[in-house]
Scaffold this motif. Structure first.
Motif, PDB file in Angstrom:
ATOM      1  N   ILE A   1     -17.038  34.068 -19.204  1.00  0.00           N
ATOM      2  CA  ILE A   1     -18.124  33.898 -18.344  1.00  0.00           C
ATOM      3  C   ILE A   1     -17.726  34.344 -16.939  1.00  0.00           C
ATOM      4  CG2 ILE A   1     -19.264  31.910 -17.298  1.00  0.00           C
ATOM      5  CD1 ILE A   1     -19.083  30.570 -20.279  1.00  0.00           C
ATOM      6  N   GLU A   2     -18.519  34.853 -16.190  1.00  0.00           N
ATOM      7  CA  GLU A   2     -18.226  35.404 -14.834  1.00  0.00           C
ATOM      8  C   GLU A   2     -19.267  34.524 -13.753  1.00  0.00           C
ATOM      9  OE1 GLU A   2     -18.717  39.397 -14.974  1.00  0.00           O
ATOM     10  OE2 GLU A   2     -16.998  39.813 -15.926  1.00  0.00           O
ATOM     11  N   ASP A   3     -18.678  34.310 -12.492  1.00  0.00           N
ATOM     12  CA  ASP A   3     -19.552  33.675 -11.657  1.00  0.00           C
ATOM     13  C   ASP A   3     -20.416  34.824 -10.908  1.00  0.00           C
ATOM     14  OD1 ASP A   3     -18.123  35.368  -9.723  1.00  0.00           O
ATOM     15  OD2 ASP A   3     -16.979  33.773  -8.759  1.00  0.00           O
ATOM     16  N   ALA A   4     -21.112  34.353  -9.875  1.00  0.00           N
ATOM     17  CA  ALA A   4     -22.436  35.236  -9.494  1.00  0.00           C
ATOM     18  C   ALA A   4     -21.683  36.758  -8.927  1.00  0.00           C
ATOM     19  CB  ALA A   4     -23.045  34.664  -8.623  1.00  0.00           C
ATOM     20  N   ASP A   5     -20.352  36.579  -8.323  1.00  0.00           N
ATOM     21  CA  ASP A   5     -19.743  37.673  -7.594  1.00  0.00           C
ATOM     22  C   ASP A   5     -18.764  38.505  -8.619  1.00  0.00           C
ATOM     23  OD1 ASP A   5     -20.393  36.924  -4.967  1.00  0.00           O
ATOM     24  OD2 ASP A   5     -18.839  35.449  -4.974  1.00  0.00           O
ATOM     25  N   GLY A   6     -19.049  38.235 -10.039  1.00  0.00           N
ATOM     26  CA  GLY A   6     -18.266  39.047 -10.995  1.00  0.00           C
ATOM     27  C   GLY A   6     -16.755  38.570 -11.307  1.00  0.00           C
ATOM     28  N   ARG A   7     -16.439  37.593 -10.650  1.00  0.00           N
ATOM     29  CA  ARG A   7     -14.997  37.058 -11.044  1.00  0.00           C
ATOM     30  C   ARG A   7     -15.069  36.054 -12.318  1.00  0.00           C
ATOM     31  NH1 ARG A   7     -15.451  35.532  -5.280  1.00  0.00           N
ATOM     32  NH2 ARG A   7     -16.144  33.619  -5.920  1.00  0.00           N
ATOM     33  N   LEU A   8     -14.002  36.487 -13.084  1.00  0.00           N
ATOM     34  CA  LEU A   8     -13.784  36.047 -14.350  1.00  0.00           C
ATOM     35  C   LEU A   8     -13.423  34.360 -14.303  1.00  0.00           C
ATOM     36  CD1 LEU A   8     -13.809  36.422 -17.322  1.00  0.00           C
ATOM     37  CD2 LEU A   8     -11.359  37.027 -17.031  1.00  0.00           C
ATOM     38  N   MET A   9     -14.283  33.595 -15.124  1.00  0.00           N
ATOM     39  CA  MET A   9     -14.023  32.064 -15.066  1.00  0.00           C
ATOM     40  C   MET A   9     -13.218  31.624 -16.302  1.00  0.00           C
ATOM     41  SD  MET A   9     -17.453  30.927 -13.132  1.00  0.00           S
ATOM     42  CE  MET A   9     -17.196  29.205 -13.220  1.00  0.00           C
ATOM     43  N   TRP A  10     -13.837  32.041 -17.318  1.00  0.00           N
ATOM     44  CA  TRP A  10     -13.501  31.596 -18.662  1.00  0.00           C
ATOM     45  C   TRP A  10     -13.442  32.819 -19.524  1.00  0.00           C
ATOM     46  CZ3 TRP A  10     -12.380  26.631 -18.907  1.00  0.00           C
ATOM     47  CH2 TRP A  10     -12.985  25.528 -18.152  1.00  0.00           C
ATOM     48  N   ILE A  11     -12.645  32.665 -20.540  1.00  0.00           N
ATOM     49  CA  ILE A  11     -12.362  33.856 -21.600  1.00  0.00           C
ATOM     50  C   ILE A  11     -11.943  33.158 -22.973  1.00  0.00           C
ATOM     51  CG2 ILE A  11     -10.088  34.621 -20.791  1.00  0.00           C
ATOM     52  CD1 ILE A  11     -11.412  37.606 -21.270  1.00  0.00           C
ATOM     53  N   THR A  12     -12.243  33.887 -24.187  1.00  0.00           N
ATOM     54  CA  THR A  12     -11.792  33.671 -25.378  1.00  0.00           C
ATOM     55  C   THR A  12     -10.367  34.251 -25.171  1.00  0.00           C
ATOM     56  OG1 THR A  12     -12.721  35.266 -26.275  1.00  0.00           O
ATOM     57  CG2 THR A  12     -13.866  33.213 -26.659  1.00  0.00           C
ATOM     58  N   ASP A  13      -9.382  33.481 -25.739  1.00  0.00           N
ATOM     59  CA  ASP A  13      -7.916  34.151 -26.028  1.00  0.00           C
ATOM     60  C   ASP A  13      -7.391  34.119 -27.255  1.00  0.00           C
ATOM     61  OD1 ASP A  13      -7.584  31.318 -26.536  1.00  0.00           O
ATOM     62  OD2 ASP A  13      -5.777  31.251 -24.729  1.00  0.00           O
ATOM     63  N   THR A  14      -8.460  34.073 -28.219  1.00  0.00           N
ATOM     64  CA  THR A  14      -7.832  34.395 -29.728  1.00  0.00           C
ATOM     65  C   THR A  14      -8.693  35.021 -30.379  1.00  0.00           C
ATOM     66  OG1 THR A  14      -9.139  32.579 -30.519  1.00  0.00           O
ATOM     67  CG2 THR A  14      -6.968  31.818 -29.919  1.00  0.00           C
ATOM     68  N   HIS A  15      -8.249  35.659 -31.609  1.00  0.00           N
ATOM     69  CA  HIS A  15      -8.701  36.785 -32.307  1.00  0.00           C
ATOM     70  C   HIS A  15      -9.819  36.125 -32.947  1.00  0.00           C
ATOM     71  CE1 HIS A  15      -9.511  40.139 -34.868  1.00  0.00           C
ATOM     72  NE2 HIS A  15      -8.989  39.486 -35.911  1.00  0.00           N
ATOM     73  N   THR A  16     -11.022  36.584 -33.082  1.00  0.00           N
ATOM     74  CA  THR A  16     -12.162  36.019 -33.910  1.00  0.00           C
ATOM     75  C   THR A  16     -12.674  37.114 -34.668  1.00  0.00           C
ATOM     76  OG1 THR A  16     -12.775  34.434 -32.057  1.00  0.00           O
ATOM     77  CG2 THR A  16     -14.323  34.717 -34.004  1.00  0.00           C
ATOM     78  N   PRO A  17     -12.188  37.295 -35.711  1.00  0.00           N
ATOM     79  CA  PRO A  17     -12.756  38.503 -36.668  1.00  0.00           C
ATOM     80  C   PRO A  17     -14.234  38.431 -36.896  1.00  0.00           C
ATOM     81  CG  PRO A  17     -11.406  37.008 -38.074  1.00  0.00           C
ATOM     82  CD  PRO A  17     -11.470  36.502 -36.516  1.00  0.00           C
ATOM     83  N   VAL A  18     -14.897  39.591 -36.875  1.00  0.00           N
ATOM     84  CA  VAL A  18     -16.224  39.857 -37.160  1.00  0.00           C
ATOM     85  C   VAL A  18     -16.515  40.715 -38.542  1.00  0.00           C
ATOM     86  CG1 VAL A  18     -18.368  40.659 -36.311  1.00  0.00           C
ATOM     87  CG2 VAL A  18     -16.830  39.753 -34.760  1.00  0.00           C
ATOM     88  N   THR A  19     -16.536  39.997 -39.414  1.00  0.00           N
ATOM     89  CA  THR A  19     -16.506  40.701 -41.116  1.00  0.00           C
ATOM     90  C   THR A  19     -17.708  40.511 -41.553  1.00  0.00           C
ATOM     91  OG1 THR A  19     -14.008  39.975 -41.048  1.00  0.00           O
ATOM     92  CG2 THR A  19     -15.044  40.861 -43.193  1.00  0.00           C
ATOM     93  N   PRO A  20     -18.707  41.602 -41.885  1.00  0.00           N
ATOM     94  CA  PRO A  20     -19.580  41.532 -42.592  1.00  0.00           C
ATOM     95  C   PRO A  20     -19.589  41.314 -43.967  1.00  0.00           C
ATOM     96  CG  PRO A  20     -19.398  43.727 -41.939  1.00  0.00           C
ATOM     97  CD  PRO A  20     -18.402  43.081 -41.189  1.00  0.00           C
ATOM     98  N   VAL A  21     -20.439  40.714 -44.567  1.00  0.00           N
ATOM     99  CA  VAL A  21     -20.536  40.323 -45.984  1.00  0.00           C
ATOM    100  C   VAL A  21     -21.747  41.450 -46.809  1.00  0.00           C
ATOM    101  CG1 VAL A  21     -20.998  38.719 -47.771  1.00  0.00           C
ATOM    102  CG2 VAL A  21     -19.589  38.161 -45.861  1.00  0.00           C
ATOM    103  N   ALA A  22     -21.433  42.011 -47.840  1.00  0.00           N
ATOM    104  CA  ALA A  22     -22.409  42.761 -48.299  1.00  0.00           C
ATOM    105  C   ALA A  22     -23.708  42.062 -48.860  1.00  0.00           C
ATOM    106  CB  ALA A  22     -21.710  43.445 -49.660  1.00  0.00           C
ATOM    107  N   GLY A  23     -24.797  42.631 -48.169  1.00  0.00           N
ATOM    108  CA  GLY A  23     -26.038  41.973 -48.563  1.00  0.00           C
ATOM    109  C   GLY A  23     -26.521  40.779 -47.631  1.00  0.00           C
ATOM    110  N   GLU A  24     -25.653  40.489 -46.615  1.00  0.00           N
ATOM    111  CA  GLU A  24     -25.922  39.584 -45.750  1.00  0.00           C
ATOM    112  C   GLU A  24     -26.280  40.108 -44.609  1.00  0.00           C
ATOM    113  OE1 GLU A  24     -25.857  36.191 -46.288  1.00  0.00           O
ATOM    114  OE2 GLU A  24     -25.531  36.377 -48.183  1.00  0.00           O
ATOM    115  N   ALA A  25     -27.382  39.282 -43.728  1.00  0.00           N
ATOM    116  CA  ALA A  25     -27.936  40.117 -42.409  1.00  0.00           C
ATOM    117  C   ALA A  25     -27.429  39.409 -41.404  1.00  0.00           C
ATOM    118  CB  ALA A  25     -29.307  39.835 -42.491  1.00  0.00           C
TER     119      ALA A  25
END
Length: 140
Positions: A102-126
Motif C-alpha cells: 500500500i502506497e500513499d498518494a505520493d507513491g511512498r510505501l506505507m505497508w507491505i507483506t513480508d512473508t512468502h505466500t505461495p500461489v499454487t494452482p490446483v488442476a481443474g480449479e479456476a
C-alpha cells in the motif's frame, strides 16, 4: 443420408455448448484480503497493489506474472483483492508468491507483506483463495 445431417448438426451444437471459453480456462483467479494489525487509518488516496511474482530464482528480481491496483477511496483494512493470472505462467514457474503493498498518494510505501505466500494452482480449479495476508508498517 437425410438422418445423418440433423444428427451431425445436433452433435456439433451440443459439443459447442459444453465447451468452456479458452480465455476463462487459461486464467486462474487469485483472491484474498490484505490487512494489518495496527490501528492506523489509511489515507483516502492510498493505493493497494497486489502482484503475483515468479520467485524461483534466489537473488534475482522476481518477474511479475500479474498485477492489480486498487485505490482505497476511503476504505479501510481488510481490503479484498482478485487478480487474474495466466495458468501457463503459474505452471511455468517453479515457485510463485503473492506480494501486497500500500502506497500513499505520493507513491511512498506505507505497508507491505513480508512473508512468502505461495500461489499454487490446483488442476481443474479456476481460483486460488489466499485468505488474509498480513502486512507490516514500513519505516518512513
Amino acid at each position: 443420408m437425410k438422418l445423418i445431417a440433423p444428427l451431425a448438426a445436433t452433435l456439433a451444437f451440443a459439443l459447442t455448448a459444453c465447451a468452456t471459453t479458452p480465455a476463462a480456462q487459461d486464467m486462474v483467479t487469485v483472491t484474498g484480503e490484505a490487512t494489518y494489525r495496527e490501528r492506523i487509518a489509511l489515507p483516502p488516496e492510498a493505493v493497494m497493489t497486489v502482484r503475483i511474482e515468479d520467485v524461483s530464482r534466489a537473488g534475482a528480481p522476481a518477474p511479475v506474472l500479474a498485477e492489480e491496483s486498487y485505490p482505497a477511496e476511503g476504505s479501510q483494512v481488510p481490503l479484498p483483492f482478485a487478480v487474474e493470472v495466466p495458468r501457463a505462467a503459474l505452471k511455468g514457474a517453479v515457485s510463485t508468491s503473492a506480494r501486497v503493498r500500500i502506497e500513499d498518494a505520493d507513491g511512498r510505501l506505507m505497508w507491505i507483506t513480508d512473508t512468502h505466500t505461495p500461489v499454487t494452482p490446483v488442476a481443474g480449479e479456476a481460483g486460488i483463495d489466499l485468505g488474509t495476508l498480513v502486512m507490516v508498517l514500513t519505516p518512513g
